[in-house]
Scaffold this motif. Structure first.
Motif, PDB file in Angstrom:
ATOM      1  N   ASN A  32       0.830  -1.217   0.000  1.00 29.08           N
ATOM      2  CA  ASN A  32       0.000   0.000   0.000  1.00 29.08           C
ATOM      3  C   ASN A  32       0.862   1.263   0.000  1.00 29.08           C
ATOM      4  OD1 ASN A  32       0.997   0.007   2.576  1.00 29.08           O
ATOM      5  ND2 ASN A  32      -0.960   0.273   3.613  1.00 29.08           N
ATOM      6  N   SER A  34       2.393   4.235  -1.925  1.00 29.91           N
ATOM      7  CA  SER A  34       2.223   4.946  -3.202  1.00 29.91           C
ATOM      8  C   SER A  34       3.583   5.432  -3.717  1.00 29.91           C
ATOM      9  CB  SER A  34       1.305   6.145  -3.002  1.00 29.91           C
ATOM     10  OG  SER A  34       1.919   7.032  -2.095  1.00 29.91           O
ATOM     11  N   ASN A 315      -7.023   6.613   3.884  1.00 27.33           N
ATOM     12  CA  ASN A 315      -6.965   6.185   2.480  1.00 27.33           C
ATOM     13  C   ASN A 315      -7.264   7.363   1.552  1.00 27.33           C
ATOM     14  OD1 ASN A 315      -6.321   3.582   3.121  1.00 27.33           O
ATOM     15  ND2 ASN A 315      -8.409   2.794   2.926  1.00 27.33           N
ATOM     16  N   LEU A 319      -4.676   9.219  -1.227  1.00 29.04           N
ATOM     17  CA  LEU A 319      -5.062   9.440  -2.615  1.00 29.04           C
ATOM     18  C   LEU A 319      -4.866  10.913  -3.009  1.00 29.04           C
ATOM     19  CD1 LEU A 319      -8.291   7.921  -4.042  1.00 29.04           C
ATOM     20  CD2 LEU A 319      -7.812  10.323  -4.416  1.00 29.04           C
ATOM     21  N   GLU A 323      -2.185  12.646  -5.851  1.00 29.07           N
ATOM     22  CA  GLU A 323      -2.487  13.536  -6.976  1.00 29.07           C
ATOM     23  C   GLU A 323      -1.858  14.904  -6.811  1.00 29.07           C
ATOM     24  OE1 GLU A 323      -3.752  12.600  -9.706  1.00 29.07           O
ATOM     25  OE2 GLU A 323      -4.276  10.607  -8.953  1.00 29.07           O
ATOM     26  N   GLN A 375     -10.429   9.618  -9.079  1.00 30.93           N
ATOM     27  CA  GLN A 375      -9.756   8.558  -8.330  1.00 30.93           C
ATOM     28  C   GLN A 375     -10.550   8.152  -7.093  1.00 30.93           C
ATOM     29  OE1 GLN A 375      -6.462   7.118  -8.888  1.00 30.93           O
ATOM     30  NE2 GLN A 375      -6.961   7.902 -10.907  1.00 30.93           N
ATOM     31  N   THR A 376     -11.170   9.140  -6.470  1.00 32.17           N
ATOM     32  CA  THR A 376     -11.960   8.852  -5.274  1.00 32.17           C
ATOM     33  C   THR A 376     -13.096   7.913  -5.648  1.00 32.17           C
ATOM     34  OG1 THR A 376     -11.395  10.992  -4.353  1.00 32.17           O
ATOM     35  CG2 THR A 376     -13.299   9.896  -3.392  1.00 32.17           C
ATOM     36  N   SER A 378     -13.276   5.927  -8.375  1.00 33.91           N
ATOM     37  CA  SER A 378     -12.884   4.625  -8.924  1.00 33.91           C
ATOM     38  C   SER A 378     -12.105   3.778  -7.920  1.00 33.91           C
ATOM     39  CB  SER A 378     -12.086   4.809 -10.218  1.00 33.91           C
ATOM     40  OG  SER A 378     -10.858   5.418  -9.946  1.00 33.91           O
ATOM     41  N   LYS A 379     -11.205   4.389  -7.155  1.00 31.23           N
ATOM     42  CA  LYS A 379     -10.385   3.590  -6.228  1.00 31.23           C
ATOM     43  C   LYS A 379     -11.082   3.319  -4.907  1.00 31.23           C
ATOM     44  CE  LYS A 379      -5.756   3.777  -7.871  1.00 31.23           C
ATOM     45  NZ  LYS A 379      -5.040   5.068  -8.052  1.00 31.23           N
ATOM     46  N   LEU A 380     -11.733   4.337  -4.368  1.00 31.21           N
ATOM     47  CA  LEU A 380     -12.351   4.138  -3.050  1.00 31.21           C
ATOM     48  C   LEU A 380     -13.793   3.636  -3.186  1.00 31.21           C
ATOM     49  CD1 LEU A 380     -11.016   7.327  -1.179  1.00 31.21           C
ATOM     50  CD2 LEU A 380      -9.973   5.062  -1.353  1.00 31.21           C
ATOM     51  N   LYS A 381     -14.277   3.576  -4.416  1.00 38.25           N
ATOM     52  CA  LYS A 381     -15.611   3.049  -4.719  1.00 38.25           C
ATOM     53  C   LYS A 381     -16.706   3.730  -3.896  1.00 38.25           C
ATOM     54  CE  LYS A 381     -13.868  -1.209  -6.590  1.00 38.25           C
ATOM     55  NZ  LYS A 381     -12.684  -0.520  -7.091  1.00 38.25           N
TER      56      LYS A 381
END
Ligand code: PHE
Length: 385
Positions: A32, A34, A315, A319, A323, A375-376, A378-381
């Motif tokens: 995890n 980055s 998390n 993210l 960015e 990203q929020t 798509s990644k954090l769903k």
């Protein structure tokens, strides 16, 4: 959630930069860390002679040298990539302790982490036979974002080992003898750094020491936590083949102290190459006050979404950091509510963007914010609102 206090009850010589490819063998799902974090490995701010962190490190060395000449060995090149065993097991951090979670610690893989404290080297150094040492290094923690929290910071660990005749000769129990030596030593350190200040000791909890204490000093009108310390758990000494020894240990955060000593208002400044910062400090000058250069205007952007069960603020911050890099100054939860009918919870975060070095344009911040939104989702769903 804040992790600086998480050890409390509530709570290969590397000289060059390592790259992610050196450390992560394949695309390991248990990693995890980055790229933004990997890029910090090997920077070693504490090796730069005119950097405030290095000036502070040297001032602490000087104190120990004055107190016990020639005794304390200094280490500041231990690589930050360590085993889970060293970081947690060997300093007796319980299996279910929050600090072990993926939310709080950077895992390179299941067995390897970026050290979250310099205590990760206690057992190794004791096993190698060292009895007096100061060990400085970069440490890594997943955390929230604001002026005093940055995912990489620096700590110094101090350890001193005692043998039987020392406390027997003094007519004291080992714990009393060691506690007394520890407190005298650290009070002297605080005076060496801060001058004639008021101090107080608070009882606290660390898995690796018992009893455990925190030293606070009264500075600029506030009580400030300076360090954590205590009498080392005997199990650590037994496990390292030193059953008859006793020891004390302390750990202190260099940024925290340097921000106060040098009047540095934002933790990101330690990482800047801007000459207006770097040229203000010189080796050997401890209480030099930083003269702030004009601050560029901030830019605020809000983002709101319906969270899910897996959502954590750490998390999200990771993210945003990914960015925006060092352009993000703060991430603040400004609104939270639960819809009574659906039971869903909405969070609204305010992101403060500001550069230490230049004015930001609306276009560049809009572009970053748009990426953060994508990203929020798509990644954090989570569902954006
Ligand atoms: N490792 C502790 C921390 O990071 C500090 C500490 C070190 C406390 C050694 C006690 C003894 O918070």
């Amino acid at each position: 959630m804040r992790t600086t206090r998480r050890f409390h009850i509530s709570a290969v010589a590397q000289t060059q930069s390592l790259t992610k490819e050196d450390v992560v063998k394949e695309d390991d799902p248990s990693n995890n860390v980055s790229d933004a974090i990997f890029s910090k490995l090997g920077i070693n701010l504490h090796h730069r002679p005119n950097h405030p962190l290095c000036i502070l490190k040297e001032a602490i060395y000087e104190y120990f040298e004055g107190r016990e000449p020639g005794k304390f060995q200094k280490f500041d090149k231990e690589p930050p990539v360590v085993t889970v065993k060293a970081n947690f097991d060997e300093v007796l951090v319980p299996a279910n302790h929050i600090s072990r979670s993926y939310n709080d610690t950077y895992y390179v893989n299941k067995e390897t982490v970026l050290r979250c404290h310099t205590s990760a080297h206690q057992a190794q150094k004791l096993r190698e036979g060292h009895s007096h040492f100061l060990l400085t290094g970069d440490v890594y923690r997943r955390d929230a974002i604001d002026a005093t929290h940055y995912p990489v910071f620096h700590q110094m660990e101090g350890v001193k080992v005692f043998s039987n005749d020392e406390w027997v000769d003094a007519g004291l129990s080992s714990v009393n003898y060691i506690e007394k030596d520890l407190k005298e030593c650290l009070e002297g350190l605080a005076r060496h750094l801060f001058g004639d200040v008021q101090m107080r000791w608070c009882d606290c909890y660390f898995p690796f020491t018992d009893p455990s204490f925190e030293l606070e000093i009264f500075f600029n009108g506030k009580w400030l936590e300076v360090l954590g310390c205590g009498v080392m758990e005997r199990q650590i000494l037994r496990n390292t083949g030193r059953p008859d020894d006793r020891a004390w240990a302390f750990g202190l955060g260099l940024e925290r102290l340097a921000m106060v000593l040098f009047d540095i208002p934002d933790i990101r400044l330690f990482w800047t190459d801007d000459k207006r910062f770097t040229e203000q400090f010189s080796a050997g000058e401890l209480r030099q006050k930083f003269k702030p250069f004009s601050k560029y205007p901030p830019c605020y952007k809000d983002i709101a979404f319906w969270v899910n069960d897996h959502f954590t603020e750490n998390n999200f911050c990771e993210l945003v950091r990914g960015e925006a890099g060092d352009l993000v100054e703060e991430v603040q939860l400004i609104d939270e509510f639960t819809n009574k009918k659906t039971g869903r919870t909405s969070n609204c975060f305010r992101i403060t963007y500001r550069s230490m070095e230049r004015s930001l344009t609306n276009e560049e911040i809009d572009a970053i914010q748009e990426k953060v939104r994508e990203q929020t989702a798509s990644k954090l769903k989570v569902e954006l609102r």
